[in-house]
Design a protein around this motif. Structure first.
Motif, PDB file in Angstrom:
ATOM      1  N   ALA A  47       0.832  -1.205   0.000  1.00  0.00           N
ATOM      2  CA  ALA A  47       0.000   0.000   0.000  1.00  0.00           C
ATOM      3  C   ALA A  47       0.869   1.258   0.000  1.00  0.00           C
ATOM      4  O   ALA A  47       0.505   2.275  -0.614  1.00  0.00           O
ATOM      5  N   GLN A  48       2.002   1.195   0.684  1.00  0.00           N
ATOM      6  CA  GLN A  48       2.936   2.317   0.616  1.00  0.00           C
ATOM      7  C   GLN A  48       3.561   2.416  -0.766  1.00  0.00           C
ATOM      8  O   GLN A  48       3.715   3.507  -1.312  1.00  0.00           O
ATOM      9  N   LEU A  49       3.915   1.280  -1.337  1.00  0.00           N
ATOM     10  CA  LEU A  49       4.479   1.280  -2.675  1.00  0.00           C
ATOM     11  C   LEU A  49       3.504   1.932  -3.658  1.00  0.00           C
ATOM     12  O   LEU A  49       3.891   2.709  -4.525  1.00  0.00           O
ATOM     13  N   LEU A 256      14.877   8.941  -4.973  1.00  0.00           N
ATOM     14  CA  LEU A 256      13.703   8.167  -4.573  1.00  0.00           C
ATOM     15  C   LEU A 256      13.653   7.964  -3.057  1.00  0.00           C
ATOM     16  O   LEU A 256      12.567   7.860  -2.478  1.00  0.00           O
ATOM     17  N   LYS A 257      14.791   7.930  -2.422  1.00  0.00           N
ATOM     18  CA  LYS A 257      14.840   7.737  -0.966  1.00  0.00           C
ATOM     19  C   LYS A 257      14.695   9.037  -0.183  1.00  0.00           C
ATOM     20  O   LYS A 257      14.137   9.048   0.918  1.00  0.00           O
ATOM     21  N   THR A 258      15.181  10.139  -0.744  1.00  0.00           N
ATOM     22  CA  THR A 258      15.243  11.386   0.035  1.00  0.00           C
ATOM     23  C   THR A 258      14.548  12.572  -0.631  1.00  0.00           C
ATOM     24  O   THR A 258      14.362  13.609   0.010  1.00  0.00           O
ATOM     25  N   GLY A 259      14.213  12.462  -1.915  1.00  0.00           N
ATOM     26  CA  GLY A 259      13.561  13.557  -2.598  1.00  0.00           C
ATOM     27  C   GLY A 259      14.483  14.645  -3.094  1.00  0.00           C
ATOM     28  O   GLY A 259      14.015  15.677  -3.582  1.00  0.00           O
ATOM     29  N   ALA A 260      15.792  14.445  -2.986  1.00  0.00           N
ATOM     30  CA  ALA A 260      16.737  15.468  -3.441  1.00  0.00           C
ATOM     31  C   ALA A 260      18.064  14.822  -3.804  1.00  0.00           C
ATOM     32  O   ALA A 260      18.469  13.829  -3.199  1.00  0.00           O
ATOM     33  N   ASN A 261      18.731  15.412  -4.795  1.00  0.00           N
ATOM     34  CA  ASN A 261      20.086  14.991  -5.138  1.00  0.00           C
ATOM     35  C   ASN A 261      20.812  16.182  -5.742  1.00  0.00           C
ATOM     36  O   ASN A 261      20.351  17.317  -5.622  1.00  0.00           O
ATOM     37  N   PHE A 267       9.105  18.475  -5.669  1.00  0.00           N
ATOM     38  CA  PHE A 267       8.108  19.472  -5.293  1.00  0.00           C
ATOM     39  C   PHE A 267       6.775  19.029  -5.842  1.00  0.00           C
ATOM     40  O   PHE A 267       6.662  18.020  -6.544  1.00  0.00           O
ATOM     41  N   GLY A 268       5.715  19.794  -5.497  1.00  0.00           N
ATOM     42  CA  GLY A 268       4.388  19.431  -5.976  1.00  0.00           C
ATOM     43  C   GLY A 268       3.998  18.044  -5.517  1.00  0.00           C
ATOM     44  O   GLY A 268       4.277  17.630  -4.386  1.00  0.00           O
ATOM     45  N   ALA A 269       3.362  17.286  -6.398  1.00  0.00           N
ATOM     46  CA  ALA A 269       2.863  15.963  -6.052  1.00  0.00           C
ATOM     47  C   ALA A 269       3.979  15.001  -5.694  1.00  0.00           C
ATOM     48  O   ALA A 269       3.785  14.065  -4.920  1.00  0.00           O
ATOM     49  N   MET A 270       5.173  15.222  -6.253  1.00  0.00           N
ATOM     50  CA  MET A 270       6.267  14.291  -5.991  1.00  0.00           C
ATOM     51  C   MET A 270       6.695  14.333  -4.526  1.00  0.00           C
ATOM     52  O   MET A 270       7.227  13.366  -4.005  1.00  0.00           O
ATOM     53  N   THR A 271       6.451  15.446  -3.859  1.00  0.00           N
ATOM     54  CA  THR A 271       6.756  15.525  -2.422  1.00  0.00           C
ATOM     55  C   THR A 271       5.974  14.465  -1.662  1.00  0.00           C
ATOM     56  O   THR A 271       6.515  13.767  -0.798  1.00  0.00           O
ATOM     57  N   SER A 272       4.704  14.316  -1.993  1.00  0.00           N
ATOM     58  CA  SER A 272       3.880  13.312  -1.341  1.00  0.00           C
ATOM     59  C   SER A 272       4.357  11.899  -1.661  1.00  0.00           C
ATOM     60  O   SER A 272       4.351  11.017  -0.805  1.00  0.00           O
ATOM     61  N   VAL A 273       4.777  11.681  -2.904  1.00  0.00           N
ATOM     62  CA  VAL A 273       5.270  10.362  -3.298  1.00  0.00           C
ATOM     63  C   VAL A 273       6.495   9.984  -2.467  1.00  0.00           C
ATOM     64  O   VAL A 273       6.612   8.858  -1.982  1.00  0.00           O
ATOM     65  N   SER A 277       5.654   7.193   0.190  1.00  0.00           N
ATOM     66  CA  SER A 277       5.863   5.972  -0.573  1.00  0.00           C
ATOM     67  C   SER A 277       7.328   5.586  -0.699  1.00  0.00           C
ATOM     68  O   SER A 277       7.807   4.706   0.002  1.00  0.00           O
ATOM     69  N   THR A 278       8.055   6.242  -1.589  1.00  0.00           N
ATOM     70  CA  THR A 278       9.341   5.681  -1.999  1.00  0.00           C
ATOM     71  C   THR A 278      10.388   5.639  -0.891  1.00  0.00           C
ATOM     72  O   THR A 278      11.240   4.744  -0.892  1.00  0.00           O
ATOM     73  N   GLN A 279      10.355   6.581   0.059  1.00  0.00           N
ATOM     74  CA  GLN A 279      11.364   6.519   1.122  1.00  0.00           C
ATOM     75  C   GLN A 279      11.221   5.268   1.977  1.00  0.00           C
ATOM     76  O   GLN A 279      12.179   4.834   2.619  1.00  0.00           O
ATOM     77  N   ALA A 280      10.027   4.661   1.984  1.00  0.00           N
ATOM     78  CA  ALA A 280       9.781   3.472   2.801  1.00  0.00           C
ATOM     79  C   ALA A 280      10.117   2.171   2.079  1.00  0.00           C
ATOM     80  O   ALA A 280      10.055   1.099   2.677  1.00  0.00           O
ATOM     81  N   LEU A 281      10.472   2.252   0.808  1.00  0.00           N
ATOM     82  CA  LEU A 281      10.715   1.035   0.043  1.00  0.00           C
ATOM     83  C   LEU A 281      12.081   0.442   0.374  1.00  0.00           C
ATOM     84  O   LEU A 281      13.008   1.145   0.777  1.00  0.00           O
ATOM     85  N   SER A 282      12.186  -0.840   0.164  1.00  0.00           N
ATOM     86  CA  SER A 282      13.450  -1.523   0.432  1.00  0.00           C
ATOM     87  C   SER A 282      14.513  -1.057  -0.552  1.00  0.00           C
ATOM     88  O   SER A 282      14.212  -0.631  -1.677  1.00  0.00           O
ATOM     89  N   ASP A 283      15.768  -1.166  -0.132  1.00  0.00           N
ATOM     90  CA  ASP A 283      16.865  -0.796  -1.018  1.00  0.00           C
ATOM     91  C   ASP A 283      16.837  -1.638  -2.293  1.00  0.00           C
ATOM     92  O   ASP A 283      17.164  -1.143  -3.379  1.00  0.00           O
ATOM     93  N   GLN A 284      16.433  -2.892  -2.163  1.00  0.00           N
ATOM     94  CA  GLN A 284      16.377  -3.777  -3.323  1.00  0.00           C
ATOM     95  C   GLN A 284      15.335  -3.287  -4.332  1.00  0.00           C
ATOM     96  O   GLN A 284      15.587  -3.263  -5.539  1.00  0.00           O
ATOM     97  N   ASP A 285      14.157  -2.884  -3.849  1.00  0.00           N
ATOM     98  CA  ASP A 285      13.135  -2.389  -4.756  1.00  0.00           C
ATOM     99  C   ASP A 285      13.502  -1.039  -5.360  1.00  0.00           C
ATOM    100  O   ASP A 285      13.228  -0.772  -6.540  1.00  0.00           O
ATOM    101  N   ILE A 286      14.138  -0.166  -4.574  1.00  0.00           N
ATOM    102  CA  ILE A 286      14.598   1.114  -5.109  1.00  0.00           C
ATOM    103  C   ILE A 286      15.622   0.873  -6.217  1.00  0.00           C
ATOM    104  O   ILE A 286      15.577   1.504  -7.284  1.00  0.00           O
TER     105      ILE A 286
END
Length: 434
Positions: A47-49, A256-261, A267-273, A277-286
């Motif tokens: 559900a987080q994914l 995908l893990k931190t929202g910045a590089n 920004f915008g909708a991607m902040t919510s993602v 979502s993506t910060q909680a994903l496993s390193d393998q899935d990222i």
């Protein structure tokens, strides 16, 4: 990596599994067995994914109880309650009902869901993952009695039965199947990006029927960037300027893990993602998602030559800001965060030189974020210390057009200028109701 459009709190919904009450006389979809309970943590992860909370949790609302307004070309709709409440939620859904709604866009009572629900992507979710998601929503989410709200779409556009024909034309049924000749990581990444991640829902252009122009890498428009609700969702192909062509695998995984590089910030909708979502994903899935996205060939862009950094002309303008309206605004409002050299202080403060969002042909995201700012990135519970503020109340349309034109030309960015009319249009559409 979605939307596009939300800023909510998915973590609240996975704390403790709570049993829902089944309606009298119904099949017992909400009666938990040991096998179902064992699937709840897996379903919570999925559900987080899928970033389910971003759409199905309204600001200050209870998790998954719906009510979030969403704008569509036909009018505003309100997202539904998907808690296991028997009267107002999905507590009466069997697993087959749930799977049909998820993958085919058809509710238990037979009415069609609007394709704002990304079921064309969820059609690719495999049976095991559907089972785990069902276990989570039935046994891992607290039931909330909250009636669903009717859409604001006027008759006859609010009739649902034409969506049957939409599905016949555009819905591709069938779970994702591994592509021959691709390794395990690539196929896992493709499954996540195309399926539960539903990245194409925001990042792929739409056709005349509001359908995604492509649902996988076999279509040239897939993930090439798209305008949605006042934001331009970025190009995720290997395009050199506005896409991911200059990003390393590590750059993408970090984003995908931190929202910045070193290239950009969410920004915008991607902040919510990122937050939900993506910060909680496993390193393998990222890593798998990154491997798949980095394999996509370049598509789109603004037709400019491959970007190379050159600060000289911009430095001269900033040394003499009285001669350039955009430079005057930049020195007064932007330079302290984004720097004289345009390189910002990544990853905390985004660079503007070579930023794919700056180089994109469509300037909507730049206008929107300058007008309205963006929500906080919250990584591991810690908010970003320097979120982008909004300048709608401080700068007029011409000043915003001037500074964005300056930025898009500066440091060899070479992107088209922004007009005051573009700013005025987005100001009106995004400020309504504020």
């Amino acid at each position: 990596m979605k939307n596009m459009l939300k800023g909510l709190g998915a973590a609240l919904c996975v704390a403790l599994p709570l049993l829902a009450q089944a309606p009298a006389g119904a099949a017992t979809p909400a009666v938990a067995g040991a096998a179902d309970q064992a699937l709840v943590p897996r379903g919570a992860y999925l559900a987080q994914l899928g970033d389910c909370a971003a759409c199905h949790t309204a600001p200050k609302g209870k998790p998954f109880a719906g009510g979030l307004p969403m704008n569509t070309p036909m009018g505003r709709i309100y997202v539904t309650n998907i808690t296991p409440d028997a009267q107002t939620g999905i507590g009466g859904y069997t697993e087959a009902d749930f799977a049909r709604a998820l993958r085919e866009g058809v509710a238990k009572d037979g009415h069609n869901l609007y394709p704002a629900m990304p079921y064309p992507s969820y059609a690719k979710v495999n049976d095991d993952d559907v089972k785990a998601l069902y276990a989570f929503f039935m046994h891992g989410v607290a039931p909330v009695q909250q009636a669903n709200r009717e859409s604001d779409i006027k008759w006859p556009l609010n009739m649902r039965w034409p969506l049957m024909f939409w599905n016949m034309a555009f819905l591709q049924k069938g779970a994702y199947r591994d592509k021959p000749g691709k390794d395990v990581a690539w196929n896992r990444g493709a499954y996540l990006v195309q399926g539960l991640g539903h990245c194409g829902s925001c990042h792929t252009p739409r056709g005349v029927g509001f359908q995604e122009s492509a649902l996988d890498e076999s279509g040239s428009a897939f993930l090439s960037g798209a305008l949605l609700d006042g934001w331009f969702a970025s190009n995720l192909t290997g395009e050199h300027n506005s896409g991911l062509g200059r990003w390393s695998d590590e750059d993408l995984r970090t984003f995908l893990k931190t929202g910045a590089n070193r290239h950009a910030s969410a920004f915008g909708a991607m902040t919510s993602v990122i937050n939900n979502s993506t910060q909680a994903l496993s390193d393998q899935d990222i890593a798998a998602m990154s491997a798949y996205l980095k394999s996509l060939p370049p598509v789109g862009g603004n037709g400019a030559a491959a970007y190379t950094y050159d600060p000289q002309a911009t430095k001269v303008s900033l040394d003499r800001p009285a001669n350039d309206a955009g430079a005057r605004v930049y020195t007064a409002f932007c330079m302290h965060c984004h720097g004289v050299d345009g390189r910002g202080f990544a990853p905390m403060l985004a660079p503007l030189a070579g930023n794919p969002n700056v180089l994109a042909k469509d300037a909507s995201s730049l206008i929107n974020v300058t007008l309205n700012g963006t929500g906080d990135l919250v990584i591991n519970g810690v908010p970003s210390p320097f979120p982008m503020p909004g300048f709608a109340a401080v700068l007029d349309d011409k000043q915003i057009a001037d500074v964005l034109s300056f930025v898009r030309a500066g440091w060899n960015n070479g992107a088209p200028a922004v007009g005051a009319a573009e700013v005025a249009k987005l100001r009106q559409s995004t400020q309504a109701g504020r």
